[in-house]
Design a protein around this motif. Structure first.
Motif, PDB file in Angstrom:
ATOM      1  N   ASP A   1      -8.586  -0.159  -5.144  1.00 12.56           N
ATOM      2  CA  ASP A   1      -8.127  -0.978  -4.021  1.00 12.56           C
ATOM      3  C   ASP A   1      -8.956  -0.647  -2.768  1.00 12.56           C
TER       4      ASP A   1
ATOM      5  N   GLN B   1       0.830  -1.210   0.000  1.00 13.54           N
ATOM      6  CA  GLN B   1       0.000   0.000   0.000  1.00 13.54           C
ATOM      7  C   GLN B   1       0.859   1.252   0.000  1.00 13.54           C
TER       8      GLN B   1
ATOM      9  N   CYS C   1      -9.215  10.113  -5.737  1.00 11.39           N
ATOM     10  CA  CYS C   1      -7.909  10.157  -6.389  1.00 11.39           C
ATOM     11  C   CYS C   1      -8.016  10.875  -7.740  1.00 11.39           C
TER      12      CYS C   1
ATOM     13  N   ALA D   1      -5.073   2.829  -6.759  1.00 11.99           N
ATOM     14  CA  ALA D   1      -5.564   3.310  -5.468  1.00 11.99           C
ATOM     15  C   ALA D   1      -7.087   3.402  -5.449  1.00 11.99           C
TER      16      ALA D   1
ATOM     17  N   LEU E   1      -7.039  -0.750   0.547  1.00 11.09           N
ATOM     18  CA  LEU E   1      -6.213   0.439   0.763  1.00 11.09           C
ATOM     19  C   LEU E   1      -7.066   1.606   1.246  1.00 11.09           C
TER      20      LEU E   1
ATOM     21  N   SER F   1       1.991  10.314  -3.934  1.00 12.50           N
ATOM     22  CA  SER F   1       0.708  11.001  -3.779  1.00 12.50           C
ATOM     23  C   SER F   1       0.861  12.226  -2.879  1.00 12.50           C
TER      24      SER F   1
ATOM     25  N   ILE G   1       2.066   2.149  -3.472  1.00 11.15           N
ATOM     26  CA  ILE G   1       1.054   2.811  -4.308  1.00 11.15           C
ATOM     27  C   ILE G   1       0.915   4.277  -3.930  1.00 11.15           C
ATOM     28  N   MET G   2       0.961   4.595  -2.626  1.00  7.93           N
ATOM     29  CA  MET G   2       0.696   5.945  -2.147  1.00  7.93           C
ATOM     30  C   MET G   2       1.944   6.814  -2.068  1.00  7.93           C
TER      31      MET G   2
END
Length: 606
Positions: free
Chosen positions: A499, A466, A522, A496, A502, A473, A469-470
């Motif tokens: 998910d 996770q 997002c 994101a 997440l 961001s 992925i972030m």
């Protein structure tokens, strides 16, 4: 019943009898020899690797009056009593059935009394992870300040279930899976002592089937001895364990190399009809593939092989099959192994895997052809794009020359702006503009500043996947009910958004950090300035209309009348100050999107 199983008869009685745990046994021997023992130990590791045996040997050694080089003598009264389980000062407790607070309180109370016949009172608590939270709390104080001459030895197969407060008060020893070689050495010693004939290859088959557990290996050996009438042969070991002979495995790989699906399926049916275990079949193929790969890369290091026999067939196969094919074989078999865990029809997955494996060469050929075609088509498109760009530049130069001839002045070079390319088939990340506009109407600078401040802490609370992925961001707008996060890459934005696990983790962690859990929306980083500008432009026009009426209710539309709340007007002013105006390049992009449509425009920065 006079007969005892081999694993009971040959249970280790000295540290040197414990197979495959040299680092642990040597550490304990040195501690005993130097008189530097601890008050609490934690033995962790898979089943059958020697945890309980090591605990009992330690109990004998620490109480043995004839201790020599850290090993118990096994001849004195104390050693014999502990071996037979008759010494009152060595208490073995099964935490699976004695896991309550009362049982642990009883242990705590009795631990205060001095040992009766030995120097140390030893508590061996097996499967300690089964204790309840209250029981762990009751044990904690005793482990922190234990009575004199009391030693606790905790054993478990699942150390992650034990509270860290308990682990930190013990010396932890992690028992590893016993290697095939160490298992074979131990079984060889036992068979020689029992005067039973055996074949070395058979012991390798048994050790592989035991999967690192010495107790399991001796149980299987017991079965093989009974099956073979006091002799251990390869054929008997194969029958007992459900394993495959190397000849069958070589035939199966031959079908893979030749892309002969019919032969592969026929072999599979023949193997299963003989009663071979499906899970063992997949495991044997994975280990054999691993041995092939190791032999290809380091043919001189045959001692690393798990059990493959380096004969002519094995050598020929290693020269024929490629490393890339072996990678794919292992990947397919590993996926099949995971799928088989949750089904009652393992043969179906094995048949599918066989079809995939026997079509690897065909798939590779088709894939390479597709890549080549894609490369050729890609080059054609690039050349066409270059030609279009050159035509545009020539047209621009022609206009400049005409202007120069007309005005007699020096033309100014055009300002560089982002290239806007119309792409009818573009599949960009779909943005929920309605939800974003609603969230922006409630956003405040205070909420955004608060979330930006705790954002690094939030990321550190996520799992590794996770967090990956972030990582790229950034929070760009926030309200008590919602949060807009900008992503540098569209693919991460898409991941994101899809998910759910997440999104739930972020919501829960925000609740812990800031006391509320806004819903995350997002957006790609390149789309955020456009969305922000559209929202500001829309709300500015709304506020300029003469029909705007102030109200304390949320913004609604009733016929021709626009009703906007004081709260939204204040937030609009807040957003105008918090979010910078877009530059000229962004304005060009916005106009292009309004003209061609948002999905048909791609922004390329020079």
């Amino acid at each position: 019943m006079s007969y005892q199983a081999l694993y009971r008869v040959w249970r280790p009685q000295r540290f040197q009898d414990i197979a495959g745990q040299k680092a642990i046994t040597q550490t304990l021997i040195n501690a005993l020899a130097q008189g530097k023992t601890s008050h609490a130990y934690l033995f962790t590791g898979p089943r059958g690797t020697g945890k309980t045996s090591a605990a009992k040997i330690f109990a004998k050694a620490i109480n043995c009056p004839n201790l020599k080089d850290g090993e118990p003598c096994n001849e004195c009264e104390t050693c014999r009593s502990i071996t037979q389980g008759q010494l009152n000062d060595v208490i073995e407790i099964d935490a699976a059935s004695n896991n309550g607070v009362e049982e642990i309180r009883d242990i705590r109370d009795k631990a205060k009394y001095a040992p009766t016949s030995a120097e140390y009172k030893i508590y061996i608590i097996d499967e300690v992870h089964m204790l309840t939270t209250g029981a762990f709390n009751a044990l904690l104080k005793t482990l922190e300040e234990p009575p004199k001459n009391v030693v606790f030895i905790l054993a478990t197969t699942e150390p992650h279930k034990i509270p860290l407060t308990i682990i930190s008060r013990t010396q932890r020893f992690d028992f590893k899976r016993i290697s095939v070689r160490d298992s074979c050495e131990r079984m060889t010693y036992i068979l020689n002592q029992e005067k039973i004939t055996y074949q070395e290859e058979a012991l390798t088959v048994i050790a592989r089937a035991a999967e690192g557990g010495m107790r399991d290996a001796l149980s299987i050996l017991d079965q093989a001895i009974s099956y073979g009438d006091d002799s251990v042969t390869v054929e008997n070991a194969m029958s007992v364990t459900g394993s495959l002979t190397q000849e069958l495995v070589l035939d199966y790989f031959d079908a893979i190399i030749q892309s002969n699906t019919e032969k592969g399926l026929s072999l599979l049916q023949s193997i299963l009809s003989e009663g071979k275990d499906a899970s063992r079949f997949v495991e044997d193929l994975i280990l054999f593939s691993r041995d092939l790969l190791v032999y290809q890369q380091a043919p001189q290091m045959t001692d690393l092989l798990e059990g493959a026999n380096v004969d002519e067939g094995f050598k020929t196969l290693s020269q024929t099959i490629t490393a890339q094919q072996l990678y794919e074989v292992i990947g397919i078999l590993n996926d099949t192994q995971q799928e088989m865990r949750f089904t009652n029809h393992a043969e179906v997955y094995l048949e599918v895997a066989t079809v995939k494996l026997t079509q690897l060469a065909v798939a590779a050929l088709v894939g390479s052809t597709a890549v080549e075609e894609s490369r050729v088509n890609g080059n054609t498109q690039v050349e066409q794009q270059k030609l279009t760009d050159m035509e545009k530049e020539l047209l621009e130069m022609k206009k400049q020359l005409q202007k120069l001839a007309k005005n007699g002045g020096t033309p100014q070079p055009p300002k560089k702006a982002p290239k806007v390319v119309s792409k009818p088939g573009n599949t960009q990340f779909k943005i929920n503009t309605t939800m974003i506009h609603k969230l922006l109407s409630e956003a405040t600078k205070e909420n955004l500043a608060q979330l930006i401040d705790i954002w690094p802490d939030l990321l550190s609370m996520l799992s590794v996947t996770q967090r990956a992925i972030m990582k790229a961001s950034t929070p760009v707008a926030a309200s008590p009910n919602g949060l807009i996060v900008s992503f540098e890459y569209d693919i991460l934005c898409q991941k994101a958004t899809n998910d759910n696990e997440l999104l739930e983790a972020i919501s829960e962690n925000l609740q812990r950090l800031v006391g509320y859990s806004p819903k995350m929306i997002c957006v790609p980083a390149e789309q955020w300035p456009i969305i922000r500008e559209q929202f500001l432009k829309l709300n500015k026009e709304l506020l300029k209309k003469p029909s705007v009426e102030k109200s304390t209710s949320p913004a609604v539309v009733k016929g021709e009348t626009q009703v906007v709340s004081d709260f939204e007007q204040e937030n609009l002013a807040s957003l105008e100050t918090a979010l910078p105006e877009p530059d000229e390049d962004e304005t060009i992009v916005i106009e292009a999107m309004e003209l061609f449509g948002e999905k048909n425009v791609e922004v390329k920065n020079d």
